[in-house]
Design an enzyme around this catalytic site. Structure first.
Site, PDB file in Angstrom:
ATOM      1  N   ASN B 102       0.874  -1.163   0.000  1.00 31.11           N
ATOM      2  CA  ASN B 102       0.000   0.000   0.000  1.00 31.11           C
ATOM      3  C   ASN B 102       0.913   1.215   0.000  1.00 31.11           C
ATOM      4  OD1 ASN B 102      -1.378   2.288   1.603  1.00 31.11           O
ATOM      5  ND2 ASN B 102      -3.091   0.934   1.156  1.00 31.11           N
ATOM      6  N   CYS B 133      -5.065  10.555   1.452  1.00 26.79           N
ATOM      7  CA  CYS B 133      -4.179  11.482   2.171  1.00 26.79           C
ATOM      8  C   CYS B 133      -4.168  12.868   1.533  1.00 26.79           C
ATOM      9  CB  CYS B 133      -2.775  10.913   2.259  1.00 26.79           C
ATOM     10  SG  CYS B 133      -2.435   9.693   1.043  1.00 26.79           S
TER      11      CYS B 133
END
Lengths: 266, 307
Positions: B102, B133
């Protein structure tokens, strides 16, 4: 490290909000070291509370009896306190590093604030059994109502001094007062300090140890989801100059040399 | 002896022996839970989210428990891609399940650079992109909340790797299907639904937030109905395989996601509570299929009856 489902031997209130839980586990009892902890879950399928709760190992008795001393502080511990003999809990452990034992002939001073007594009892048990060092125990509680396990500590043969904040038992004051009065780095053998309790208390212990250049170890708490080094929840800020910005209570601890921790932010 | 049901699934060219995957950030770097079971028995393992440089993470407290849920603001703490490749990946040689990394970045270029680095590494089967994010070039707005930036990140990763690319969507959007379609058009081979849902909790005594970061991501059984709904919507919106996650605690939860059309599932928060959850789900699915006389798990996937 093992995961076990165990039946409780007993689970009793022994002070204001303080409970003592006992269960038998040959595996856990034979592997556990003072300062290590367990992750406890009420039942396998319980979704609320969702997470396991970390508890330090309070002691090992009769070879295979594991003890947990705990404060009832929230929903999880409240449900835990309602469990009776023969009820089932799931336990993962022993986890964490544990205390670094004193060097031969080094004196050990154990300092506990409130429920911080929990891991120190196990340490006192092992040190007394080894007969390697003189064990002195300073314990502080808010009032006499929270004072527990005193007879058992006396039975171990440790030198014990008590404080209560209201003076209802022992010396009136806080436990770190005893450090100020009785601790010095003079004498033939320097003591090593082992402390567990609320952060302000630990901070004072750390400062005292630094001033007197004594080895000191603190056992810390942290919010953690797993206890296995995966969730990275239980971060504590490392002191300046340490190799990592954060340590993790579950894996790097729960016991730390007090110099490793940034006490300004704890 | 009865023939065991076939649990194998295909996720954008990645063949899994069963549909059970451990979610990023809940299985460490892959070997932490080996004392509890053999990870080789899982469909795949997704390791902790990795960035170009090591990230120290947020100040504590980083987690708080809420009813049936876990709020976290770990701050994507990780050792960085280089340390992962050098120190952690060699330990994976014993694990026979595919390892998926990831990744996340703060700029589109960081995602591209991560893809280039991983492309050269043997032993990594696929890439899952975390687009939840903040985009530092766009005022900190999450990449995954805008279809154009989500597509741009996906496109950059896809064009820099030959490995299958899975995009993990954020639920914190108005319409998740527009993001899903955007990353599909940009070349994603699969989509994970869903990342944690933004939430908060307050300590009324101290009047402070329970997380130092104030807000965090909510996971665990509390979010399962929402995650299931989002998976259901995304399955209808795209042609590429969908991997469902959010609050899966046992094989019945896993089946719910498979029935709405998820081709595989991820186990996250449950790993913290019962480290054997993922393997128990594999066994649970096997037993369920045997009991229900289902010879192939694909007969269950998308089998939701709405009439």
């Amino acid at each position: 490290m093992v995961e076990e489902t165990v039946a409780l031997k007993s689970n009793q209130q022994i002070g204001t909000n303080i409970w003592l839980m006992e269960f038998r586990s040959t595996l856990l009892a034979s592997h556990a070291k003072p300062g290590q902890f367990l992750m406890v879950h009420l039942g396998e399928r319980t979704k609320d509370p969702l997470l396991r709760r970390p508890f330090s190992i309070h002691g090992i008795q009769d070879g295979d009896k594991v003890m947990i001393l705990y404060n009832v502080v929230g929903a999880g511990t409240s449900l835990l306190s309602a469990l009776k003999e023969h009820d089932i809990i799931s336990v993962i452990g022993p986890l964490g590093n544990g205390f670094t034992l004193p060097r031969p002939s080094e004196r050990a001073i154990l300092v506990g604030g409130g429920i911080g007594l929990a891991p120190l009892f196990f340490l006192a048990q092992v040190l007394q059994k080894d007969q390697r060092s003189t064990v002195t125990l300073f314990l502080g509680f808010p009032t006499s109502q929270e004072v527990v396990r005193i007879q058992q500590l006396k039975d171990l043969g440790v030198n014990l001094s008590l404080t209560t904040e209201d003076g209802s038992l022992g010396i009136k004051g806080v436990v770190t007062d005893l450090l100020d009065q009785r601790l010095s780095n003079k004498g033939a053998t320097k003591p090593a300090i082992y402390a567990c309790g609320p952060p302000p208390m630990l901070k004072k212990v750390a400062q005292k140890a630094t001033t007197l250049s004594l080895r000191s170890y603190v056992s810390l708490e942290g919010y953690m989801a797993c206890g296995l080094g995966i969730c990275l929840g239980c971060a504590v800020k490392a002191a300046h100059g340490e190799e990592k910005p954060y340590y993790y209570v579950c894996q790097d601890g729960p016991v730390f040399p007090s110099g490793m921790i940034d006490w300004e932010v704890l | 002896m009865a023939v065991l049901p076939d649990l194998s699934v295909d996720i954008g060219g990645l063949k899994l022996k069963n549909p059970v995957i451990t979610a990023s950030g809940t299985f460490g770097y892959g070997t932490e839970l080996t004392p509890f079971f053999d990870p080789s028995l899982l469909g795949a393992i997704i390791v902790k989210g990795l960035s170009l440089k090591p990230i120290p993470g947020n100040p504590p407290p980083r987690i708080a428990e809420t009813p049936c849920g876990l709020l976290n603001a770990i701050g994507l703490a990780n050792i960085g891609i280089q340390a992962f490749i050098e120190e952690k990946l060699p330990m994976f040689t014993k694990i026979e399940a595919p390892v998926i990394t990831n990744i996340y970045g703060h700029t589109v270029k960081e995602y591209a650079d991560l893809a280039k680095k991983i492309e050269k590494v043997e032993g990594i089967a696929a890439i899952e992109i975390n687009i939840s994010c903040p985009n530092v070039e766009k005022g900190g707005m999450a990449f995954g909340t805008d279809p154009d930036t989500a597509a741009m990140v996906t496109g950059q990763v896809v064009s820099n790797t030959t490995k299958p690319v899975i995009v993990k969507l954020t639920p914190n959007v108005t319409d998740i299907t527009t993001i899903a379609r955007a990353v599909e058009s940009a070349g994603a081979q699969a989509i994970s639904v869903t990342n944690a849902i933004l939430g908060m909790a307050v300590d009324v005594t101290t009047r402070r937030p329970k997380l130092a970061n104030i807000v965090g991501g909510l996971s665990g059984p509390a979010i399962k109905p929402i995650a299931l709904y989002l998976a259901h919507k995304v399955v209808a919106a795209v042609r590429i395989p969908v991997i469902g996650l959010g609050g899966i605690m046992d094989y019945r939860d896993a089946l719910e996601f498979l029935l709405v059309g998820a081709r595989a599932i991820q186990v996250g928060t449950a790993n913290f509570i019962n480290p054997k959850t993922a393997i128990e789900i594999v066994h649970g699915l096997t037993d369920f299929c045997s009991r229900e006389k289902v010879s192939n798990i694909n007969q269950i996937i998308g089998g939701l009856k709405t009439m």
